[in-house]
Motif scaffolding. Structure first.
Motif, mmCIF file in Angstrom:
data_model
loop_
_atom_site.group_PDB
_atom_site.id
_atom_site.type_symbol
_atom_site.label_atom_id
_atom_site.label_comp_id
_atom_site.label_asym_id
_atom_site.label_seq_id
_atom_site.Cartn_x
_atom_site.Cartn_y
_atom_site.Cartn_z
ATOM 1 N N UNK A 52 0.830 -1.202 0.000
ATOM 2 C CA UNK A 52 0.000 0.000 0.000
ATOM 3 C C UNK A 52 0.868 1.257 0.000
ATOM 4 N N UNK A 53 1.949 1.233 0.777
ATOM 5 C CA UNK A 53 2.858 2.384 0.816
ATOM 6 C C UNK A 53 3.476 2.644 -0.548
ATOM 7 N N UNK A 54 3.633 1.583 -1.326
ATOM 8 C CA UNK A 54 4.207 1.697 -2.666
ATOM 9 C C UNK A 54 3.199 2.211 -3.686
ATOM 10 N N UNK A 55 1.980 2.490 -3.254
ATOM 11 C CA UNK A 55 0.968 3.017 -4.153
ATOM 12 C C UNK A 55 0.207 1.967 -4.930
ATOM 13 N N UNK A 56 0.350 0.693 -4.511
ATOM 14 C CA UNK A 56 -0.272 -0.401 -5.259
ATOM 15 C C UNK A 56 -1.384 -1.090 -4.474
ATOM 16 N N UNK A 57 -1.949 -0.418 -3.493
ATOM 17 C CA UNK A 57 -2.973 -1.035 -2.667
ATOM 18 C C UNK A 57 -4.191 -1.500 -3.433
ATOM 19 N N UNK A 132 12.917 1.782 2.850
ATOM 20 C CA UNK A 132 12.743 2.684 1.708
ATOM 21 C C UNK A 132 12.929 1.958 0.377
ATOM 22 N N UNK A 133 13.969 1.143 0.276
ATOM 23 C CA UNK A 133 14.216 0.468 -1.002
ATOM 24 C C UNK A 133 13.160 -0.611 -1.289
ATOM 25 N N UNK A 134 12.614 -1.207 -0.240
ATOM 26 C CA UNK A 134 11.532 -2.177 -0.448
ATOM 27 C C UNK A 134 10.323 -1.494 -1.067
ATOM 28 N N UNK A 135 9.972 -0.328 -0.567
ATOM 29 C CA UNK A 135 8.853 0.428 -1.145
ATOM 30 C C UNK A 135 9.131 0.723 -2.620
ATOM 31 N N UNK A 136 10.337 1.136 -2.923
ATOM 32 C CA UNK A 136 10.686 1.481 -4.302
ATOM 33 C C UNK A 136 10.636 0.260 -5.222
ATOM 34 N N UNK A 137 11.131 -0.873 -4.748
ATOM 35 C CA UNK A 137 11.129 -2.078 -5.577
ATOM 36 C C UNK A 137 9.708 -2.575 -5.834
ATOM 37 N N UNK A 138 8.872 -2.547 -4.787
ATOM 38 C CA UNK A 138 7.481 -2.964 -4.966
ATOM 39 C C UNK A 138 6.747 -2.027 -5.923
ATOM 40 N N UNK A 139 7.033 -0.723 -5.823
ATOM 41 C CA UNK A 139 6.407 0.240 -6.719
ATOM 42 C C UNK A 139 6.830 -0.021 -8.163
ATOM 43 N N UNK A 140 8.078 -0.391 -8.355
ATOM 44 C CA UNK A 140 8.553 -0.678 -9.711
ATOM 45 C C UNK A 140 7.832 -1.892 -10.284
ATOM 46 N N UNK A 141 7.674 -2.927 -9.477
ATOM 47 C CA UNK A 141 6.999 -4.139 -9.956
ATOM 48 C C UNK A 141 5.523 -3.888 -10.254
ATOM 49 N N UNK A 142 4.933 -2.927 -9.563
ATOM 50 C CA UNK A 142 3.505 -2.644 -9.748
ATOM 51 C C UNK A 142 3.257 -1.481 -10.711
ATOM 52 N N UNK A 144 3.845 1.675 -10.060
ATOM 53 C CA UNK A 144 3.384 2.846 -9.295
ATOM 54 C C UNK A 144 4.588 3.630 -8.769
ATOM 55 N N UNK A 145 5.572 3.812 -9.633
ATOM 56 C CA UNK A 145 6.842 4.417 -9.205
ATOM 57 C C UNK A 145 6.685 5.780 -8.550
ATOM 58 N N UNK A 146 5.870 6.645 -9.117
ATOM 59 C CA UNK A 146 5.758 8.007 -8.590
ATOM 60 C C UNK A 146 5.321 8.003 -7.125
ATOM 61 N N UNK A 147 4.291 7.221 -6.811
ATOM 62 C CA UNK A 147 3.796 7.156 -5.430
ATOM 63 C C UNK A 147 4.819 6.498 -4.520
#
Length: 295
Positions: A52-57, A132-142, A144-147
């Motif tokens: 959810x923090x990665x913007x992919x909730x 922080x890097x976990x959020x970024x990696x999850x956002x990349x996979x989903x 949702x990089x900007x969020x």
């Protein structure tokens, strides 16, 4: 006609490749998806928060018990507990990305999912930067990089601000209780131990070898910490702290430095760790003021 078809296929192949998403997980494995994940299964409460923090909730289709934050996660289908998954129900939800916890999920069940062709991305942040890097990696996979990048930056900046604010704080001896029966604490390598250090706390059991050591009460009494911090069985249960009041000679008790911290703010390696860290630092400042006021 043949040339046009060939060019069309080449363009399509290029587009598919351009949409591919790859990231290295916390087991050092590169996990690649042909396109951003659309149906995510998060197999621990911490993993759920991080997705959810990665913007992919909005893409989470499966969680496990105690995935209670953010509140909307409670409405997502549960597929068992983090220690025992309902694989049949999980597979019926057709996830295209599974987020596993390195040491928290049953290895044999995750291996079964991989054998069935599901991509499993293992996470377990063990440092502030790791969150922080976990959020970024999850956002990349989903996709949702900007969020994700914005949330990672907010977390990094907040932790850096705390580190600067308490860099010169007077050392204060602290015992952090992570469980009651058996009595358990954390060492300096644990993420909570790192929070204590950030706030100028000196973990009285920080040098122990195990990440989460077991203790007896005599060890705590002998260490005589100036402050005791604890969570509890629930977000408002202070019973673990009340237990120590039977030892009035304990410095932490004598100075009323028994501090409750909601466990979800400090025991999950997610962005809420920033809020928990601020609370930790504030509690230790109170203890420092009481040290100066004590006879």
């Amino acid at each position: 006609m043949g040339k046009r078809l060939l060019m069309g296929l080449m363009l399509l192949a290029g587009a598919v490749q351009a949409d591919e998403r790859c990231a290295v997980d916390d087991r050092g494995r590169e996990v690649c998806l042909p396109a951003p994940a659309e149906r995510i299964a998060a197999l621990s409460p911490g993993a759920t928060e991080l997705v959810y923090a990665a913007g992919a909730g909005a893409r989470v289709v499966a969680v496990v018990e105690y995935s209670d934050y953010p509140p909307e996660a409670r409405d997502v289908a549960s597929v068992g507990s983090h220690t025992r998954l309902d694989l049949e129900r999980l597979l019926a939800l057709a996830p295209d990305l599974v987020i596993g916890w390195v040491t928290g999920n049953p290895a044999e069940q995750l291996e079964t999912l991989e054998a069935l062709g599901l991509p499993v991305f293992y996470i377990e942040p063990r440092s502030f930067e790791g969150v922080a890097t976990t959020i970024e990696r999850l956002a990349h996979l989903a996709g949702s990089e900007a969020a994700g990048e914005a949330e990672a930056a907010r977390f990094r900046d907040g932790m850096a601000e705390l580190a600067e604010r308490y860099a010169e704080a007077a050392p204060l001896s602290v015992f952090y209780q992570v469980w009651d029966e058996p009595l358990m604490t954390i060492n300096d390598d644990h993420l909570i131990g790192q929070v204590l250090s950030l706030c100028g706390g000196v973990n009285v059991f920080g040098g122990l070898e195990r990440l989460v050591p077991r203790l007896d009460e005599e060890a705590v009494l002998a260490a005589d910490p100036e402050a005791i911090l604890a969570g509890g069985m629930g977000e408002e249960n202070r019973a673990w702290l009340t237990h120590w009041e039977q030892y009035p000679a304990l410095t932490a008790v004598a100075r009323d430095n028994l501090f409750f911290v909601p466990p979800s703010l400090i025991q999950r390696p997610t962005p809420r760790l920033l809020e928990g860290s601020r609370l930790f630092c504030e509690k230790l400042e109170v203890a420092r003021d009481r040290r100066e006021a004590s006879p």
